[in-house]
Scaffold this active site. Sequence first.
Site, short mmCIF file in Angstrom:
data_model
loop_
_atom_site.label_atom_id
_atom_site.label_comp_id
_atom_site.label_asym_id
_atom_site.label_seq_id
_atom_site.Cartn_x
_atom_site.Cartn_y
_atom_site.Cartn_z
N GLY A 33 42.88 43.46 45.19
CA GLY A 33 43.24 44.82 45.60
C GLY A 33 42.02 45.63 45.97
O GLY A 33 40.91 45.09 46.04
N ASN A 34 42.21 46.91 46.22
CA ASN A 34 41.07 47.78 46.48
C ASN A 34 41.29 49.15 45.85
O ASN A 34 42.34 49.41 45.26
CB ASN A 34 40.79 47.87 47.99
CG ASN A 34 41.93 48.51 48.74
OD1 ASN A 34 42.24 49.70 48.57
ND2 ASN A 34 42.59 47.73 49.57
N ARG A 35 40.31 50.03 45.98
CA ARG A 35 40.31 51.27 45.22
C ARG A 35 41.06 52.42 45.88
O ARG A 35 41.04 53.54 45.38
CB ARG A 35 38.85 51.70 44.96
CG ARG A 35 38.16 50.81 43.96
CD ARG A 35 36.66 51.07 43.94
NE ARG A 35 36.35 52.44 43.55
CZ ARG A 35 35.13 52.96 43.55
NH1 ARG A 35 34.12 52.21 43.95
NH2 ARG A 35 34.92 54.20 43.19
#
Length: 232
Positions: A33-35
Amino acid sequence: EHGAHAGTDLVDVRVLVSAGGTREYLDPVRFLGNRSSGRQGVAVAQAAASRGAKVTLVAANVSIPVPAGIDVVRVETTAELHDAMLERSASADVVVMAAAPADFRPARLAQTKIKKDDKGTVPELTLVQNPDILRDLVERRGAAGTPLIVGFAAETGDAAATVLEHARAKLARKGSDFLVVNDVSEGKAFERAENEVVILGSDGSATEIPYGPKIAVAHAICDTIARRLDNG
Ligand code: CTP
Ligand code: CA
């Protein structure tokens, strides 16, 4: 002052916005995932709706609440986001790609949970590239240039180029009408309520939006959109 009162400059304009970060699954319980929180995209959706637009938000794992009056389509992966955006862009006047799609996904999705053993064996991850949604949106739009397409870019300056140089090159590569550029050097912008951007136009324009709440930045983006639709 923006955000509190309703406007009318986007009445009946069909705005399609993506927000959030995609998840690329390795197995039924794990993902890359990412932020991205989705805050800036949700703010654009909210700002456009408050100015009279008919807004559809394609939300990738957005954990913050979405205001009433916005149609929400939930997705998880970049592939799902791609299909949802391409399908709906045909009936949109404006598309805003504020989501952070993962550039890569695991080549293989395990159908059952990947287990560890006692020998310290680690799985090797092979990644493949995801489709570029923004580029596909630009490629498939009509000859009339509808919908209007707005991309986002989070950039850091480096030895090769400044933030704005990287962004100019990206705008040219993507072929969108605008690119909303965020300087993310030193961890700025992620998971924060405030933001500071420059809106680059394919006509060579650059509009600096001062540091402020994401809803104010969203209204500045809507100002740019409304102005272009007027002149279009
Ligand atoms: N984007 C997209 N599809 C992807 C990746 C990005 O539509 N697979 C969109 C983002 O939503 C954003 C714009 O493209 O509006 C720029 O994203 P960015 O990650 O900065 O661009 P990339 O081409 O992936 O370049 P980089 O290598 O810098 O990540
Ligand atoms: Ca990327």
